[in-house]
Design a protein around this motif. Sequence first.
Motif, PDB file in Angstrom:
ATOM      1  N   GLN A 134       0.814  -1.204   0.000  1.00  0.00           N
ATOM      2  CA  GLN A 134       0.000   0.000   0.000  1.00  0.00           C
ATOM      3  C   GLN A 134       0.860   1.272   0.000  1.00  0.00           C
ATOM      4  O   GLN A 134       0.329   2.362  -0.050  1.00  0.00           O
ATOM      5  N   THR A 135       2.178   1.138   0.073  1.00  0.00           N
ATOM      6  CA  THR A 135       3.046   2.304   0.095  1.00  0.00           C
ATOM      7  C   THR A 135       2.925   3.074  -1.213  1.00  0.00           C
ATOM      8  O   THR A 135       3.000   2.502  -2.299  1.00  0.00           O
ATOM      9  N   ILE A 136       2.724   4.360  -1.113  1.00  0.00           N
ATOM     10  CA  ILE A 136       2.538   5.207  -2.286  1.00  0.00           C
ATOM     11  C   ILE A 136       3.849   5.926  -2.605  1.00  0.00           C
ATOM     12  O   ILE A 136       4.443   6.569  -1.755  1.00  0.00           O
ATOM     13  N   GLU A 137       4.288   5.833  -3.840  1.00  0.00           N
ATOM     14  CA  GLU A 137       5.470   6.553  -4.302  1.00  0.00           C
ATOM     15  C   GLU A 137       5.059   7.462  -5.446  1.00  0.00           C
ATOM     16  O   GLU A 137       4.437   7.018  -6.403  1.00  0.00           O
ATOM     17  N   VAL A 138       5.401   8.745  -5.314  1.00  0.00           N
ATOM     18  CA  VAL A 138       5.034   9.709  -6.337  1.00  0.00           C
ATOM     19  C   VAL A 138       5.804   9.423  -7.615  1.00  0.00           C
ATOM     20  O   VAL A 138       7.008   9.206  -7.593  1.00  0.00           O
ATOM     21  N   ALA A 139       5.078   9.403  -8.742  1.00  0.00           N
ATOM     22  CA  ALA A 139       5.717   9.070 -10.010  1.00  0.00           C
ATOM     23  C   ALA A 139       5.772  10.251 -10.956  1.00  0.00           C
ATOM     24  O   ALA A 139       6.643  10.312 -11.822  1.00  0.00           O
ATOM     25  N   ASP A 140       4.835  11.194 -10.855  1.00  0.00           N
ATOM     26  CA  ASP A 140       4.796  12.314 -11.785  1.00  0.00           C
ATOM     27  C   ASP A 140       4.037  13.459 -11.127  1.00  0.00           C
ATOM     28  O   ASP A 140       3.652  13.383  -9.965  1.00  0.00           O
ATOM     29  N   PHE A 141       3.808  14.516 -11.885  1.00  0.00           N
ATOM     30  CA  PHE A 141       3.081  15.661 -11.355  1.00  0.00           C
ATOM     31  C   PHE A 141       2.220  16.265 -12.449  1.00  0.00           C
ATOM     32  O   PHE A 141       2.399  15.985 -13.632  1.00  0.00           O
ATOM     33  N   GLU A 142       1.292  17.108 -12.041  1.00  0.00           N
ATOM     34  CA  GLU A 142       0.465  17.831 -12.982  1.00  0.00           C
ATOM     35  C   GLU A 142       0.332  19.271 -12.527  1.00  0.00           C
ATOM     36  O   GLU A 142       0.603  19.595 -11.361  1.00  0.00           O
ATOM     37  N   LEU A 143      -0.100  20.136 -13.454  1.00  0.00           N
ATOM     38  CA  LEU A 143      -0.237  21.555 -13.153  1.00  0.00           C
ATOM     39  C   LEU A 143      -1.717  21.890 -12.999  1.00  0.00           C
ATOM     40  O   LEU A 143      -2.450  21.894 -13.988  1.00  0.00           O
ATOM     41  N   PRO A 144      -2.170  22.185 -11.794  1.00  0.00           N
ATOM     42  CA  PRO A 144      -3.576  22.569 -11.621  1.00  0.00           C
ATOM     43  C   PRO A 144      -3.878  23.974 -12.134  1.00  0.00           C
ATOM     44  O   PRO A 144      -5.027  24.315 -12.359  1.00  0.00           O
ATOM     45  N   ASP A 145      -2.846  24.801 -12.311  1.00  0.00           N
ATOM     46  CA  ASP A 145      -3.017  26.167 -12.804  1.00  0.00           C
ATOM     47  C   ASP A 145      -2.502  26.280 -14.222  1.00  0.00           C
ATOM     48  O   ASP A 145      -1.854  25.382 -14.757  1.00  0.00           O
ATOM     49  N   TYR A 146      -2.780  27.441 -14.833  1.00  0.00           N
ATOM     50  CA  TYR A 146      -2.171  27.743 -16.114  1.00  0.00           C
ATOM     51  C   TYR A 146      -0.686  28.044 -15.895  1.00  0.00           C
ATOM     52  O   TYR A 146      -0.239  28.370 -14.801  1.00  0.00           O
ATOM     53  N   TRP A 147       0.073  27.998 -17.007  1.00  0.00           N
ATOM     54  CA  TRP A 147       1.530  28.151 -16.881  1.00  0.00           C
ATOM     55  C   TRP A 147       1.919  29.525 -16.374  1.00  0.00           C
ATOM     56  O   TRP A 147       2.967  29.699 -15.763  1.00  0.00           O
ATOM     57  N   ASP A 148       1.079  30.548 -16.614  1.00  0.00           N
ATOM     58  CA  ASP A 148       1.440  31.901 -16.193  1.00  0.00           C
ATOM     59  C   ASP A 148       0.834  32.270 -14.844  1.00  0.00           C
ATOM     60  O   ASP A 148       0.859  33.433 -14.446  1.00  0.00           O
ATOM     61  N   GLU A 149       0.273  31.280 -14.126  1.00  0.00           N
ATOM     62  CA  GLU A 149      -0.242  31.523 -12.795  1.00  0.00           C
ATOM     63  C   GLU A 149       0.665  30.831 -11.783  1.00  0.00           C
ATOM     64  O   GLU A 149       1.605  30.142 -12.127  1.00  0.00           O
ATOM     65  N   GLY A 150       0.330  30.979 -10.535  1.00  0.00           N
ATOM     66  CA  GLY A 150       1.107  30.306  -9.503  1.00  0.00           C
ATOM     67  C   GLY A 150       1.439  31.233  -8.358  1.00  0.00           C
ATOM     68  O   GLY A 150       0.883  32.325  -8.215  1.00  0.00           O
ATOM     69  N   GLU A 151       2.406  30.815  -7.556  1.00  0.00           N
ATOM     70  CA  GLU A 151       2.804  31.586  -6.385  1.00  0.00           C
ATOM     71  C   GLU A 151       4.073  32.377  -6.691  1.00  0.00           C
ATOM     72  O   GLU A 151       4.890  31.968  -7.533  1.00  0.00           O
ATOM     73  N   PRO A 152       4.263  33.520  -6.028  1.00  0.00           N
ATOM     74  CA  PRO A 152       5.469  34.320  -6.270  1.00  0.00           C
ATOM     75  C   PRO A 152       6.735  33.526  -5.941  1.00  0.00           C
ATOM     76  O   PRO A 152       6.742  32.680  -5.044  1.00  0.00           O
ATOM     77  N   LEU A 153       7.787  33.793  -6.674  1.00  0.00           N
ATOM     78  CA  LEU A 153       9.068  33.143  -6.426  1.00  0.00           C
ATOM     79  C   LEU A 153       9.573  33.514  -5.045  1.00  0.00           C
ATOM     80  O   LEU A 153       9.557  34.682  -4.643  1.00  0.00           O
ATOM     81  N   ASP A 154      10.028  32.512  -4.305  1.00  0.00           N
ATOM     82  CA  ASP A 154      10.507  32.721  -2.947  1.00  0.00           C
ATOM     83  C   ASP A 154      11.857  33.445  -2.952  1.00  0.00           C
ATOM     84  O   ASP A 154      12.644  33.310  -3.886  1.00  0.00           O
ATOM     85  N   GLY A 155      12.105  34.209  -1.893  1.00  0.00           N
ATOM     86  CA  GLY A 155      13.432  34.802  -1.713  1.00  0.00           C
ATOM     87  C   GLY A 155      13.554  36.259  -2.081  1.00  0.00           C
ATOM     88  O   GLY A 155      14.653  36.710  -2.439  1.00  0.00           O
ATOM     89  N   LYS A 156      12.465  37.020  -1.999  1.00  0.00           N
ATOM     90  CA  LYS A 156      12.526  38.424  -2.408  1.00  0.00           C
ATOM     91  C   LYS A 156      13.521  39.232  -1.579  1.00  0.00           C
ATOM     92  O   LYS A 156      14.038  40.252  -2.048  1.00  0.00           O
TER      93      LYS A 156
END
Length: 337
Positions: A213-235
């Motif tokens: 039952q151990t789950i290993e992450v194999a891939d990812f998907e983008l729930p947002d559009y490519w030009d959306e998201g969170e601000p880059l960290d480290g301002k």
Amino acid sequence: MTSISKAEKAYIQSSLLSDPPLRADGRGLIDFRTIALESGIAPIANGSARVSIGRNVQDGGGGTEVVAAAKLEVESIGDGEGVDGGRVVCSVSCSPTAYPLLSPNALDDLQHDMTSVLNATLSHPTIRPKNLGILPGRKSWLLNLDVIVFSDAGNIFDAIFMAARAALWDTKVPKTKSVQYRAKKDDRSDATQAMDIDVDEVTYAGSALDTRQTIEVADFELPDYWDEGEPLDGKQTWPVCLTLNLLPTLHFLDATLQEEASVPLKLLVFYTFPSDATPLLRGMRLLGTGVSDLVQVKSLLKDGEKYARNVWAALEGKLKDEDLRRNQKARERFLNR
């Protein structure tokens, strides 16, 4: 870069050393020319900005102009140059029209020198943004920061770092959601029955000792559009550059091309001013011909910190204003649909 005669060089140096010091445009020794900044100028980039120093107010021409753009791409860790947690790679390109007197080989050398200074500072692991990771040990974001010099009327390194900081400030990192593929429990060998499973919604059934039952992450998907998201960290970690142009008894800021040709020795200092910590010197470079002793360098670092703080505060204020301006325009476009 420009070429001046010995007489012009001597005249400019004697004017700077006079009492009071004189500059061709009437500025004081620590005064900057007019600086203009605009963010979000490249629609297909994850973040972008344009900076100009000393542009003519009447016709908008002249001055130093630099454009920076950040683009994110996915890279694998272990198969190539990928780094767990992501990485930043910087490059500087110069338009031939910015340096018409340079040969192609000399222009390549200049681009290499500028890239070396920018990349060594912004790509350092200590200031790497913390939200460039995707799948630990497998996938991460590669942030390519490309800077283009369109014109150089002096003080190019300050302009490059202002544009780079503004582009990183404007960068949005797309949100990712980890998924994994697993066959049904009653027939794990049948690949046609594989299912996409959101690791955030997995329910564990059966014995707690069932390691299947151990789950290993194999891939990812983008729930947002490519030009959306969170601000880059480290301002608060991206430094500003301040160029101190050196004469034996004084220094001055924001040199024009003629002043740079007359005073070839300069000290670059890179500072950050975190809101909750003491100022940090991220690096320094002594460029050009001439000598400078340790006592002078210590004094210059103290003055450089004071000048850099003013540049940092003014730049951060302008970047926040740009955020408000762009958010207002986005709301207006949404309401006018």
